[in-house]
Design a protein around this motif. Structure first.
Motif, PDB file in Angstrom:
ATOM      1  N   VAL A 112       0.792  -1.307   0.028  1.00 11.31           N
ATOM      2  CA  VAL A 112      -0.008  -0.033   0.021  1.00 11.31           C
ATOM      3  C   VAL A 112       0.765   1.276  -0.091  1.00 11.31           C
ATOM      4  N   THR A 113       1.967   1.226   0.552  1.00 12.39           N
ATOM      5  CA  THR A 113       2.922   2.271   0.786  1.00 12.39           C
ATOM      6  C   THR A 113       3.372   2.810  -0.624  1.00 12.39           C
ATOM      7  N   ASP A 114       3.729   1.819  -1.648  1.00 13.95           N
ATOM      8  CA  ASP A 114       4.053   2.094  -3.011  1.00 13.95           C
ATOM      9  C   ASP A 114       3.098   2.579  -3.841  1.00 13.95           C
ATOM     10  N   ALA A 115       1.816   1.935  -3.530  1.00 18.60           N
ATOM     11  CA  ALA A 115       0.766   2.260  -4.452  1.00 18.60           C
ATOM     12  C   ALA A 115       0.359   3.695  -3.992  1.00 18.60           C
ATOM     13  N   ALA A 116       0.086   4.223  -2.543  1.00 22.43           N
ATOM     14  CA  ALA A 116      -0.277   5.439  -2.195  1.00 22.43           C
ATOM     15  C   ALA A 116       0.698   6.482  -2.698  1.00 22.43           C
ATOM     16  N   LEU A 117       2.101   6.284  -2.426  1.00 20.88           N
ATOM     17  CA  LEU A 117       3.226   7.183  -2.982  1.00 20.88           C
ATOM     18  C   LEU A 117       3.015   7.517  -4.235  1.00 20.88           C
ATOM     19  N   THR A 118       2.795   6.579  -5.244  1.00 24.62           N
ATOM     20  CA  THR A 118       2.905   6.612  -6.622  1.00 24.62           C
ATOM     21  C   THR A 118       1.683   7.524  -6.978  1.00 24.62           C
ATOM     22  N   LEU A 176      -1.514   6.915   5.842  1.00 22.46           N
ATOM     23  CA  LEU A 176      -0.845   5.535   6.116  1.00 22.46           C
ATOM     24  C   LEU A 176      -0.572   5.549   7.608  1.00 22.46           C
ATOM     25  N   THR A 177      -1.840   5.353   8.384  1.00 23.56           N
ATOM     26  CA  THR A 177      -1.357   5.044   9.697  1.00 23.56           C
ATOM     27  C   THR A 177      -1.925   3.692  10.346  1.00 23.56           C
ATOM     28  N   ARG A 178      -1.272   3.140  11.022  1.00 19.54           N
ATOM     29  CA  ARG A 178      -1.577   1.776  11.591  1.00 19.54           C
ATOM     30  C   ARG A 178      -3.099   1.522  12.276  1.00 19.54           C
ATOM     31  N   ASP A 179      -3.370   2.750  12.791  1.00 20.85           N
ATOM     32  CA  ASP A 179      -4.613   2.714  13.621  1.00 20.85           C
ATOM     33  C   ASP A 179      -5.853   3.538  12.846  1.00 20.85           C
ATOM     34  N   SER A 180      -5.664   3.824  11.487  1.00 23.84           N
ATOM     35  CA  SER A 180      -6.606   4.399  10.909  1.00 23.84           C
ATOM     36  C   SER A 180      -7.863   3.782  10.968  1.00 23.84           C
ATOM     37  N   LEU A 181      -8.056   2.350  11.283  1.00 25.23           N
ATOM     38  CA  LEU A 181      -9.414   1.743  11.407  1.00 25.23           C
ATOM     39  C   LEU A 181      -9.909   1.821  12.764  1.00 25.23           C
ATOM     40  N   VAL A 199     -11.809  17.707  -8.650  1.00 23.68           N
ATOM     41  CA  VAL A 199     -11.213  16.922  -7.562  1.00 23.68           C
ATOM     42  C   VAL A 199      -9.891  17.118  -7.186  1.00 23.68           C
ATOM     43  N   ALA A 200      -9.331  18.136  -7.867  1.00 19.12           N
ATOM     44  CA  ALA A 200      -8.120  18.604  -7.393  1.00 19.12           C
ATOM     45  C   ALA A 200      -7.942  18.625  -5.898  1.00 19.12           C
ATOM     46  N   GLY A 201      -6.879  18.250  -5.475  1.00 15.81           N
ATOM     47  CA  GLY A 201      -6.699  18.324  -3.775  1.00 15.81           C
ATOM     48  C   GLY A 201      -7.454  17.156  -3.117  1.00 15.81           C
ATOM     49  N   ALA A 202      -8.119  16.144  -3.762  1.00 12.50           N
ATOM     50  CA  ALA A 202      -8.776  14.891  -3.053  1.00 12.50           C
ATOM     51  C   ALA A 202      -7.738  14.282  -2.254  1.00 12.50           C
ATOM     52  N   LEU A 203      -6.394  14.317  -2.583  1.00 12.74           N
ATOM     53  CA  LEU A 203      -5.316  13.374  -1.790  1.00 12.74           C
ATOM     54  C   LEU A 203      -4.530  14.568  -1.092  1.00 12.74           C
ATOM     55  N   PRO A 204      -4.097  14.433   0.412  1.00  9.51           N
ATOM     56  CA  PRO A 204      -3.111  15.119   0.715  1.00  9.51           C
ATOM     57  C   PRO A 204      -1.595  15.253   0.145  1.00  9.51           C
ATOM     58  N   ALA A 205      -1.116  16.382   0.293  1.00 10.21           N
ATOM     59  CA  ALA A 205       0.055  16.557  -0.387  1.00 10.21           C
ATOM     60  C   ALA A 205       1.408  15.552   0.282  1.00 10.21           C
ATOM     61  N   ASP A 206       1.110  15.151   1.196  1.00 14.60           N
ATOM     62  CA  ASP A 206       2.093  13.928   1.799  1.00 14.60           C
ATOM     63  C   ASP A 206       1.349  12.799   1.917  1.00 14.60           C
ATOM     64  N   ARG A 252     -17.774   8.979  -3.345  1.00 10.30           N
ATOM     65  CA  ARG A 252     -16.790  10.148  -3.964  1.00 10.30           C
ATOM     66  C   ARG A 252     -15.948  10.502  -2.845  1.00 10.30           C
ATOM     67  N   LEU A 253     -14.609  10.817  -3.412  1.00  5.98           N
ATOM     68  CA  LEU A 253     -13.514  11.575  -2.811  1.00  5.98           C
ATOM     69  C   LEU A 253     -13.360  10.944  -1.434  1.00  5.98           C
ATOM     70  N   THR A 254     -13.321   9.422  -1.330  1.00  4.36           N
ATOM     71  CA  THR A 254     -12.861   8.786   0.013  1.00  4.36           C
ATOM     72  C   THR A 254     -11.759   8.193  -0.103  1.00  4.36           C
ATOM     73  N   ASP A 255     -10.942   8.587  -1.204  1.00  5.26           N
ATOM     74  CA  ASP A 255      -9.786   7.704  -1.833  1.00  5.26           C
ATOM     75  C   ASP A 255      -8.893   7.841  -0.631  1.00  5.26           C
ATOM     76  N   ALA A 256      -8.503   8.839   0.214  1.00  5.31           N
ATOM     77  CA  ALA A 256      -7.194   8.696   1.192  1.00  5.31           C
ATOM     78  C   ALA A 256      -7.679   7.960   2.359  1.00  5.31           C
ATOM     79  N   SER A 257      -8.988   7.963   2.780  1.00  5.48           N
ATOM     80  CA  SER A 257      -9.389   7.431   3.648  1.00  5.48           C
ATOM     81  C   SER A 257      -9.386   5.510   3.574  1.00  5.48           C
ATOM     82  N   LEU A 258      -9.739   5.334   2.300  1.00  3.74           N
ATOM     83  CA  LEU A 258      -9.771   4.020   1.874  1.00  3.74           C
ATOM     84  C   LEU A 258      -8.032   3.490   1.694  1.00  3.74           C
ATOM     85  N   LEU A 259      -7.241   4.328   1.511  1.00  2.00           N
ATOM     86  CA  LEU A 259      -5.958   4.016   1.583  1.00  2.00           C
ATOM     87  C   LEU A 259      -5.361   3.783   2.900  1.00  2.00           C
TER      88      LEU A 259
END
Length: 538
Positions: free
Chosen positions: A267-273, A302-307, A290-297, A508-515
């Motif tokens: 997931v790290t490599d997928a998210a970075l790319t 990617l946090t282990r406790d995101s769930l 949808v510009a800005g849908a993903l955070p700049a960093d 729509r636009l829940t991409d960052a959360s799903l990652l």
């Protein structure tokens, strides 16, 4: 934390030493590896992420040239069995040396500096590579510029390693075509069990990522074309909200669905790319809203406790009770979500929309395909068919190569439309299909107050030839038609050795959360294993 980082870095050094990837190495040295070394390299690279490789290159433990040579050697050793890679970039090593020079001069361009990436062969590059979408009709096409996403990758320092095989015309060719087959590249094989389907249409991208033929690969999805092959090859596949990644310079099916995205081993490599690829493109109107849908960093996703504390709906209907291995793997995944602090909500089944949307979806997509493909062919330089009618004629003339045992009925159905995307009848079909698909997800999310929905991605891969149908309800039709995000992550394996994926999908636009949810699940399970190239299922 510091101790953990030191341990990780010691592991990287040991791993790289074990496969003879350490510097120094002369640019003119004979770097051919043995089959054993190629196998060892796969095992090592399977567990190293892009940040790991960047750390090694910054520390002069590894060079981009050495890494690129290693992948090229591995392609030579493994690809004859897989047919996952159609071509390697003749300039790849030169690009890698340029990257090493920039790094030595402290002029790295971005987070992908020196990282070798394979592109699906429907993504334009303005270099010495071809962009054929798997068809011999486009062998003489000469794209005038890189696809927008390719320019983003290059600007971030990526080395374009080559092009990956695919289902010809992204599976929108003939109703009898076999996933993973193209006239240009032949039949892609699943690296876990060679006589099983790699799914499609991003077949080569997924198989290459799984087999360690590149650090990361790029696929495209219209309906399941990233998600299905990723699940079939124990890789992470990301299908984004429509427009998060530009379609500019991608051979189209329909701009109402087409979505490029990364396929990777982590997931790290997928998210970075993905973070590199995303961005507004003046040539693709879907990207600006949808510009800005993903955070700049990307790391903030990617946090282990995101769930923890999230409400995750469980979609079982149409997926459960069909295959006992899928049931076992998915039930284990649900229990793991609970252990990670998620509130698991049963009964959050997404309706089977195929019957609802199909009367509208097919007429809409046929019209869009003719409109969009004609536009692409007409504006792409080179001596190739300039419209769909001419392409159909080309295929008939070269039927022995282009139509070996199946018809081009989808192309012909599309050509019978007027291709007019302003026609009221067409617009009514598109509005109905998209609206019903969005409602199928939005209503479930709203009813149960969900942050995401989890489900089994698909059944284990069927045989390449004669696989037959399945009663498994598509996990992708709603998200693809709605233009919503869908991420698959390795969940486990069937007793036959075939991978089984777990999907996280949302509105729509829940991409960052799903990652983030996919990352937490991945880090807790470590379900992925490198392929063993079994000749048949055990």
């Amino acid at each position: 934390m510091r101790s953990s980082a030191r341990t990780r870095r010691r592991g990287i050094v040991a791993a790289l030493t074990g496969v003879c990837l350490l510097l120094p190495a002369s640019a003119h040295a004979d770097d051919r590896t043995t089959s054993l070394q190629a196998s060892e390299m796969s095992t090592v690279l399977d567990r190293l992420t892009i940040p790991d490789l960047q750390w090694a290159m910054d520390g002069r433990l590894l060079s981009s040239e050495r890494l690129t040579r290693g992948y090229l050697d591995r392609i030579n050793a493994v690809n004859p069995r897989l047919k996952a890679v159609v071509q390697t970039n003749p300039d790849a090593l030169a690009l890698a040396r340029q990257s090493d020079s920039r790094r030595r001069a402290h002029q790295t361009r971005g987070p992908l500096e020196g990282i070798p990436i394979l592109l699906k062969e429907n993504i334009d590059t303005a270099d010495r590579q071809t962009t054929t979408a798997g068809s011999t009709a486009l062998r003489t096409a000469k794209p005038a510029k890189d696809a927008f996403l390719v320019q983003r990758l290059r600007d971030a320092g990526a080395v374009i390693l080559g092009k990956a095989n695919m289902s010809e015309w992204a599976n929108f060719y003939g109703s009898g075509q076999i996933p993973g087959w193209s006239a240009v590249g032949g039949q892609t094989r699943n690296p876990y069990v060679l006589d099983r389907s790699p799914c499609g249409s991003s077949s080569g991208s997924a198989a290459a990522a799984a087999a360690g033929l590149a650090t990361v690969t790029i696929g495209t999805e219209t309906d399941s074309s990233i998600v299905c092959p990723s699940a079939a090859t124990s890789t992470v596949g990301v299908k984004t909200t429509l427009g998060v990644v530009s379609r500019g310079g991608v051979v189209p099916i329909t701009n109402q669905h087409d979505t490029p995205g990364p396929i990777a081993r982590t997931v790290t490599d997928a998210a970075l790319t993905l973070a590199v690829m995303a961005g507004a493109d003046a040539g693709d109107p879907a990207t600006a809203p949808v510009a800005g849908a993903l955070p700049a960093d990307y790391r903030t996703m990617l946090t282990r406790d995101s769930l923890r504390g999230k409400r995750i709906g469980v979609w079982r209907k149409g997926h459960e009770g069909i295959d006992r291995d899928v049931d076992r793997v998915f039930e284990s995944a649900v229990q793991r979500l609970r252990a990670l602090g998620a509130t698991v909500v049963e009964g959050a089944d997404v309706p089977d929309v195929i019957g609802m949307v199909q009367p509208h979806l097919l007429p809409a997509v046929l019209t869009e395909f003719k409109h969009d493909l004609n536009g692409y062919l007409a504006t792409t330089p080179g001596g190739h068919p300039k419209n769909l009618t001419d392409l159909i004629a080309y295929n008939k003339k070269h039927a022995a190569v282009e139509l070996p045992g199946f018809e081009q009925d989808l192309l012909e159905m599309a050509d019978k439309t007027d291709g007019n995307v302003n026609d009221p009848a067409y617009r009514a079909h598109r509005a109905a299909a998209t609206g019903q698909a969005r409602d199928s997800i939005d209503a479930v999310v709203k009813k149960y107050r969900l942050d995401a929905i989890v489900t089994a991605t698909d059944l284990p891969a069927p045989p390449i030839f004669g696989g037959g149908g399945s009663s498994f309800v598509s996990s992708t039709r709603s998200t693809s038609t709605a233009g919503y995000p869908h991420i698959t992550v390795p969940g486990g394996f069937a007793r036959t050795g075939l991978p089984i994926g777990v999907s996280f999908l949302g509105t729509r636009l829940t991409d960052a959360s799903l990652l983030g949810y996919a990352y937490a699940f991945e880090q807790a399970t470590h379900a992925r294993k490198a392929p063993h190239y079994l000749p048949t299922a055990r």
